[in-house]
Design an enzyme around this catalytic site. Structure first.
Site, mmCIF file in Angstrom:
data_model
loop_
_atom_site.group_PDB
_atom_site.id
_atom_site.type_symbol
_atom_site.label_atom_id
_atom_site.label_comp_id
_atom_site.label_asym_id
_atom_site.label_seq_id
_atom_site.Cartn_x
_atom_site.Cartn_y
_atom_site.Cartn_z
ATOM 1 C CE LYS A 22 -1.711 1.622 4.090
ATOM 2 N NZ LYS A 22 -1.369 3.029 4.324
ATOM 3 C CG ASN A 23 2.516 2.609 3.551
ATOM 4 O OD1 ASN A 23 1.328 2.870 3.390
ATOM 5 N ND2 ASN A 23 3.066 2.464 4.755
ATOM 6 N NE ARG A 40 0.460 12.293 7.320
ATOM 7 C CZ ARG A 40 0.924 13.460 7.721
ATOM 8 N NH1 ARG A 40 0.110 14.403 8.116
ATOM 9 N NH2 ARG A 40 2.208 13.702 7.731
ATOM 10 C CB CYS A 60 -4.506 6.143 11.121
ATOM 11 S SG CYS A 60 -5.023 4.564 10.480
ATOM 12 N NE ARG A 75 0.024 10.054 10.431
ATOM 13 C CZ ARG A 75 -0.293 8.947 9.770
ATOM 14 N NH1 ARG A 75 -1.470 8.428 9.887
ATOM 15 N NH2 ARG A 75 0.583 8.367 8.988
ATOM 16 N N PRO A 76 1.285 16.565 11.469
ATOM 17 C CG PRO A 76 2.980 17.860 12.390
ATOM 18 C CD PRO A 76 2.246 16.565 12.565
ATOM 19 C CG ASP A 113 6.009 20.605 10.474
ATOM 20 O OD1 ASP A 113 5.431 19.503 10.411
ATOM 21 O OD2 ASP A 113 7.012 20.791 11.178
ATOM 22 C CG LEU A 114 9.015 17.939 8.737
ATOM 23 C CD1 LEU A 114 9.296 16.501 9.152
ATOM 24 C CD2 LEU A 114 10.223 18.820 9.052
ATOM 25 C CG ASP A 164 3.092 1.350 9.443
ATOM 26 O OD1 ASP A 164 2.684 2.199 10.254
ATOM 27 O OD2 ASP A 164 3.186 1.577 8.219
ATOM 28 N NE ARG A 217 -6.850 3.923 5.811
ATOM 29 C CZ ARG A 217 -5.826 4.158 6.623
ATOM 30 N NH1 ARG A 217 -5.987 4.095 7.913
ATOM 31 N NH2 ARG A 217 -4.655 4.481 6.148
HETATM 32 C C1 UD1 Z 1 4.115 6.875 6.334
HETATM 33 C C2 UD1 Z 1 3.315 5.616 6.147
HETATM 34 C C3 UD1 Z 1 2.801 5.100 7.476
HETATM 35 C C4 UD1 Z 1 3.941 4.928 8.458
HETATM 36 C C5 UD1 Z 1 4.789 6.193 8.548
HETATM 37 C C6 UD1 Z 1 6.040 6.022 9.382
HETATM 38 C C7 UD1 Z 1 2.419 5.894 3.920
HETATM 39 C C8 UD1 Z 1 1.221 6.140 3.056
HETATM 40 N N1 UD1 Z 1 2.204 5.912 5.252
HETATM 41 O O1 UD1 Z 1 3.246 7.860 6.885
HETATM 42 O O2 UD1 Z 1 2.162 3.845 7.251
HETATM 43 O O3 UD1 Z 1 3.419 4.650 9.749
HETATM 44 O O4 UD1 Z 1 5.208 6.603 7.223
HETATM 45 O O5 UD1 Z 1 6.820 4.985 8.895
HETATM 46 O O6 UD1 Z 1 3.508 5.650 3.422
HETATM 47 N N2 UD1 Z 1 5.775 14.641 10.819
HETATM 48 C C9 UD1 Z 1 5.861 15.958 11.157
HETATM 49 N N3 UD1 Z 1 5.789 16.874 10.143
HETATM 50 C C10 UD1 Z 1 5.635 16.514 8.839
HETATM 51 C C11 UD1 Z 1 5.566 15.154 8.524
HETATM 52 C C12 UD1 Z 1 5.630 14.232 9.544
HETATM 53 O O7 UD1 Z 1 5.988 16.324 12.306
HETATM 54 O O8 UD1 Z 1 5.582 17.398 7.977
HETATM 55 C C13 UD1 Z 1 5.820 13.633 11.921
HETATM 56 C C14 UD1 Z 1 4.501 12.859 12.010
HETATM 57 O O9 UD1 Z 1 3.549 13.561 12.770
HETATM 58 C C15 UD1 Z 1 4.942 11.566 12.638
HETATM 59 C C16 UD1 Z 1 6.356 11.368 12.074
HETATM 60 O O10 UD1 Z 1 6.778 12.644 11.595
HETATM 61 O O11 UD1 Z 1 5.014 11.715 14.034
HETATM 62 C C17 UD1 Z 1 6.427 10.348 10.954
HETATM 63 O O12 UD1 Z 1 5.628 10.776 9.877
HETATM 64 P P1 UD1 Z 1 5.927 10.402 8.376
HETATM 65 O O13 UD1 Z 1 7.220 9.677 8.271
HETATM 66 O O14 UD1 Z 1 5.733 11.619 7.535
HETATM 67 O O15 UD1 Z 1 4.757 9.369 8.074
HETATM 68 P P2 UD1 Z 1 3.683 9.397 6.909
HETATM 69 O O16 UD1 Z 1 4.337 9.725 5.610
HETATM 70 O O17 UD1 Z 1 2.487 10.155 7.327
#
Ligand code: UD1
Length: 414
Positions: free
Chosen positions: A22-23, A91, A115, A120-121, A123-124, A301, A394
């Site tokens: 999926k990812n 997301r 989820c 899950r912001p 900002d990055l 995960d 999902r």
């Molecule tokens: C992806 C995966 C998800 C997995 C996660 C971590 C997909 C579709 N989903 O989610 O299954 O659990 O990686 O391996 O591939 N964060 C910030 N700011 C940002 C982005 C992220 O603070 O701009 C924080 C998030 O809140 C979280 C952490 O960074 O605490 C990890 O997030 P991220 O690696 O971005 O996960 P996703 O891409 O959402």
């Protein structure tokens, strides 16, 4: 609303064919927006998240159709998504931002959902795009990102999976060179990069924390088969290890699953890798200490499914969740079944070896749903798993059917 009945099950045995990740598929689908030419993604999994992404691509102006097990996408003229509900549902919707901005010079969207496992912001994602020269404005709950992108050096404060994917996609059509330092290097990101290269992108450092992208004028169509799902394979491995099973996970990429295999092997499970996939047999016995980390560390995960397994190991297992701030919601539900788990902030202490008893439990997120399903396999009596938001569908392609084929007593009621 989905509902499953799960009964104490014998040793799992047999073969399960692992579906496409999926990812990996979701960002690859988003990347098809980078070209007006036809892209074909083979071996598509049947998941509600991929259907949502399909709807989102259509909402962005793409023509999308299924052809046998493939998805064919042609994104002639593209535009910002208009359907806020689609953005809120998933997301990964945010992954269309990079491609749309790079292609059109603008994208307007509302904050994505997904989820409820943390804040899950994004900002990055936005800071990285600003580095590439984009202007970010917010008005009335909507975010508008505009600008012609110019290559830049980006350092990610944290190796976010989604931010790395969005930025690498945006960089493919930016002018000049982009360097992304402290990039995430999950196998799904390397897979996206290989798809982008097949579309004509120039990317160096694939599979590392340092990605360099040389922007090109245009991308073209490509045919691609994404990687198998390491989380699905890992979930089935936990189910097998919990029942002292003997299974072949066909197609599983053991090179993507080292962290989990290491934990299970330390605990007593025997693995054998061959050209068909990954075989495992035996029972996990010894307790574990697990710290979730970015790849190649232990995947967040897999934390919930592995925690379900540790409820059956004698002794104290310890989980430290470092990626998400609210990812222990399954612990309360497992306790409802007789587990003894104490959560202290980001730490969960599992006093294992307590017999589980079937109960009515509720899935709070995708991986929690899988954890409760496999816990039900070793619980006495009947477990009724309520999945009000259909989380399981999902991200797992027919998990209950794959477990049934291995001998598990699971059935979907609604
Ligand atoms: C992806 C995966 C998800 C997995 C996660 C971590 C997909 C579709 N989903 O989610 O299954 O659990 O990686 O391996 O591939 N964060 C910030 N700011 C940002 C982005 C992220 O603070 O701009 C924080 C998030 O809140 C979280 C952490 O960074 O605490 C990890 O997030 P991220 O690696 O971005 O996960 P996703 O891409 O959402």
């Amino acid at each position: 609303m989905a509902e499953y009945r799960i009964f104490h099950s014998p040793r799992l045995s047999g073969e399960a064919l692992i579906s496409t990740a999926k990812n990996a598929v979701l960002p690859i689908m988003a990347a098809t927006l980078l070209t007006g030419e036809e892209c074909v993604i083979r071996r598509m999994p049947s998941l509600s998240d991929t259907l949502h992404m399909q709807a989102l691509l259509s909402d962005c102006g793409a023509q999308v159709r299924s052809q046998e097990d493939a998805l064919v996408v042609r994104s002639g003229a593209v535009k910002s998504p208009g359907d806020e509900e689609l953005l809120r549902t998933m997301r990964a919707s945010v992954l269309v931002l990079g491609p749309l901005l790079a292609r059109n010079g603008e994208c307007t969207f509302s904050m994505p959902g997904g989820c409820a496992i943390g804040q899950r912001p994004i900002d990055l994602h936005l800071k990285g795009l600003q580095k590439l020269g984009a202007k970010v404005e917010t008005e009335g709950g909507m975010i508008r990102v505009t600008g012609r992108l110019q290559g830049a050096n980006i350092y990610l404060d944290f190796p976010s999976v989604g931010a790395t994917e969005n930025l690498v996609m945006a960089a493919t059509l930016s002018r000049g060179f982009t360097r992304i330092e402290n990039a995430a290097k999950e196998p799904e990101i390397a897979d996206l990069c290989r798809f982008l290269v097949a579309m004509g992108a120039r990317i160096a450092g694939i599979g590392t924390n340092n990605l360099t992208v040389e922007g090109v004028e245009e991308m073209h169509g490509a045919h691609y088969t994404p990687i198998p799902d390491r989380i699905e394979a890992g979930t089935l491995a936990c189910a097998a290890a919990m029942t002292e099973g003997s299974v072949l996970l066909q197609n599983a990429r053991s090179d993507h699953m080292r962290a989990l295999m290491f934990k299970l092997a330390e605990s007593g499970v025997i693995f054998q890798e061959d050209e068909k996939g990954l075989r495992l047999r035996g029972r996990a016995r010894r307790p574990m200490e697990v710290r979730t980390l970015s790849y190649p560390g232990f995947p967040t995960d897999m934390q919930a499914p592995l925690m379900a397994l540790t409820t059956q190991l004698g002794g104290l297992s310890i989980f430290l969740e470092t990626i998400f701030e609210n990812r222990f919601m399954h612990a309360v539900e497992l306790n409802r079944m007789g587990a003894q788990i104490r959560v202290e902030g980001q730490l969960a202490l599992v006093q294992g070896g307590k017999s589980l008893t079937g109960a009515a439990v509720t899935a709070t997120d995708l991986r929690a749903a899988a954890a409760l399903m496999i816990a039900g396999l070793s619980a006495q009596g009947e477990t009724l798993l309520h999945d009000p938001a259909c989380h399981l569908m999902r991200g797992y392609e027919h998990l209950e059917e794959k477990l049934q084929a291995l001998g598990a007593q699971v059935r979907q009621e609604a």
